[in-house]
Design a protein around this motif. Sequence first.
Motif, PDB file in Angstrom:
ATOM      1  N   PHE A 318       0.819  -1.212   0.000  1.00  0.00           N
ATOM      2  CA  PHE A 318       0.000   0.000   0.000  1.00  0.00           C
ATOM      3  C   PHE A 318       0.853   1.262   0.000  1.00  0.00           C
ATOM      4  O   PHE A 318       0.474   2.276  -0.604  1.00  0.00           O
ATOM      5  N   PHE A 319       1.987   1.218   0.644  1.00  0.00           N
ATOM      6  CA  PHE A 319       2.895   2.361   0.644  1.00  0.00           C
ATOM      7  C   PHE A 319       3.374   2.685  -0.774  1.00  0.00           C
ATOM      8  O   PHE A 319       3.307   3.834  -1.233  1.00  0.00           O
ATOM      9  N   LEU A 320       3.810   1.671  -1.493  1.00  0.00           N
ATOM     10  CA  LEU A 320       4.284   1.882  -2.853  1.00  0.00           C
ATOM     11  C   LEU A 320       3.148   2.313  -3.783  1.00  0.00           C
ATOM     12  O   LEU A 320       3.328   3.166  -4.661  1.00  0.00           O
ATOM     13  N   SER A 387      11.616  10.212   1.486  1.00  0.00           N
ATOM     14  CA  SER A 387      12.086  10.884   2.699  1.00  0.00           C
ATOM     15  C   SER A 387      12.599  12.298   2.430  1.00  0.00           C
ATOM     16  O   SER A 387      12.622  13.149   3.328  1.00  0.00           O
ATOM     17  N   LYS A 388      12.975  12.594   1.185  1.00  0.00           N
ATOM     18  CA  LYS A 388      13.497  13.907   0.831  1.00  0.00           C
ATOM     19  C   LYS A 388      12.447  14.825   0.221  1.00  0.00           C
ATOM     20  O   LYS A 388      12.718  16.015   0.011  1.00  0.00           O
ATOM     21  N   VAL A 394       2.185  10.632   2.754  1.00  0.00           N
ATOM     22  CA  VAL A 394       2.259   9.182   2.610  1.00  0.00           C
ATOM     23  C   VAL A 394       3.450   8.625   3.384  1.00  0.00           C
ATOM     24  O   VAL A 394       3.345   7.580   4.039  1.00  0.00           O
ATOM     25  N   TYR A 395       4.565   9.356   3.351  1.00  0.00           N
ATOM     26  CA  TYR A 395       5.760   8.903   4.067  1.00  0.00           C
ATOM     27  C   TYR A 395       5.514   8.861   5.573  1.00  0.00           C
ATOM     28  O   TYR A 395       5.882   7.883   6.242  1.00  0.00           O
ATOM     29  N   ARG A 396       4.892   9.890   6.129  1.00  0.00           N
ATOM     30  CA  ARG A 396       4.593   9.913   7.567  1.00  0.00           C
ATOM     31  C   ARG A 396       3.577   8.827   7.938  1.00  0.00           C
ATOM     32  O   ARG A 396       3.670   8.200   8.997  1.00  0.00           O
ATOM     33  N   CYS A 404       3.961  -0.814  10.529  1.00  0.00           N
ATOM     34  CA  CYS A 404       5.212  -1.588  10.496  1.00  0.00           C
ATOM     35  C   CYS A 404       6.402  -0.758  10.030  1.00  0.00           C
ATOM     36  O   CYS A 404       7.455  -1.324   9.694  1.00  0.00           O
ATOM     37  N   ALA A 405       6.253   0.574  10.005  1.00  0.00           N
ATOM     38  CA  ALA A 405       7.336   1.499   9.633  1.00  0.00           C
ATOM     39  C   ALA A 405       7.998   1.083   8.316  1.00  0.00           C
ATOM     40  O   ALA A 405       9.229   1.147   8.159  1.00  0.00           O
ATOM     41  N   VAL A 406       7.201   0.685   7.350  1.00  0.00           N
ATOM     42  CA  VAL A 406       7.761   0.198   6.078  1.00  0.00           C
ATOM     43  C   VAL A 406       8.398   1.328   5.277  1.00  0.00           C
ATOM     44  O   VAL A 406       9.279   1.076   4.431  1.00  0.00           O
ATOM     45  N   ALA A 407       7.992   2.579   5.521  1.00  0.00           N
ATOM     46  CA  ALA A 407       8.576   3.699   4.785  1.00  0.00           C
ATOM     47  C   ALA A 407      10.039   3.914   5.142  1.00  0.00           C
ATOM     48  O   ALA A 407      10.783   4.555   4.380  1.00  0.00           O
TER      49      ALA A 407
END
Length: 421
Positions: A318-320, A387-388, A394-396, A404-407
């Motif tokens: 889902f993050f990607l 991150s940059k 989405v990153y936060r 699960c802190a996948v970012a």
Amino acid sequence: MDIASKVILPQHQLKGEVKQKNAFGDGRSRRVLQDIGNLVTERAPQGKKQVSEVVNAALAANGIALKKGVVAGKAVADQRKAIDKPKPETVIVISSDESDQETKHVSRKVSREEGSSRKDGKAFSSVLTARSKAASGLTDKPKDLIPDIDAADIDNELAVVEYVDDIYKYYKLAEDEGRVHDYMDAQPEINEKMRSILVDWLTEVHRKFQLMPETLYLTLNIVDRFLSKEVVPRRELQLVGISSMLIACKYEEIWAPEVNDFVCISDNAYLREQVLVMEKAILGKLEWHLTVPTPYVFLVRYIKASVPSDKKMENMVFFLAELGLMQYPTIILYPPSLIAASAVYAARCTLEKRPFWSETLKHHTGYSEDQLRGCAKVLVTLNSLASKSKLKAVYRKFSSPDRCAVALLAAVKSLMPAESL
């Protein structure tokens, strides 16, 4: 007792005869449930000579000499009666006088006997089918078995296991109807960066309202489809966003936020009436067509096909996928099903789930590993830059422990372009 089933006999007959004929009449009138095809009637031997031969053989076997005269004639007559007498048939009697329990017992007994007589035989059509397959080379060959990913949901009515494959075949056919095509050149006051800012803000609103995941994907689909049909001024772009989320909430959520909630979260930039007018305009332009296969629809299915799967794998996918939805070129170049499959492939590569692409995933997605590499490289590149980036919603969201802190995981280098290494 059913009146129609009674047999009226003359009163001058003996009591025993009445009882016997009545029973025979009842049985003959109630042969509806009997399988006539299973009855085998033996033919009686024809002619006196054959009868006498049968009797002679039977008596000779028992050591009794057959004599001419009355004894022989009586034996022959008795034997003829035994042969000519019809064998009693098994008859299922259904009557109100009998208990239901007894009737069910008899029915089960007959069914078992019929089943045992048939189970060993093969249908002639099945034999012909097998022979034709063998002749044409279509016989089943050994191959890797694809596990049934729906076996655990066989008792879940909401999983609609019987129809789920047909449903996703339809989604693949219908995804082009709800797919967004290039519209940015037709918008004089809006560019790709403004859209990314809007999506980033809507992701944050979605998180604060604690809405369902499918609501976010439908919201972005409504925004893009409306912008592809209507020229929108820059000052109304945020209004389009909150009105689209309002529609998506009404469609997906059980408890949808109210109009005033969206007015407040937009810092009172718009009036309540403006939100309602925009909502009506969006629905009119889209012709109330809201049931479309978004990437979320395919993500749920493809994650299930990614066996074994866990919470970390699910959040990485889902993050990607959400990183890809923020970028205008991604949704224009790739259909929703390809974005979802590429997110699963990139997530498996990132988490080193081997094989990176299995036969099960290929079967359910319809994509090979080579077809996914292009989109997967785009998603992995966005992961490395998340991150940059200044747009960090989405990153936060996926940096929190509940995701699960996948970012925070490093992007897989094997899928990153050489210039970005």
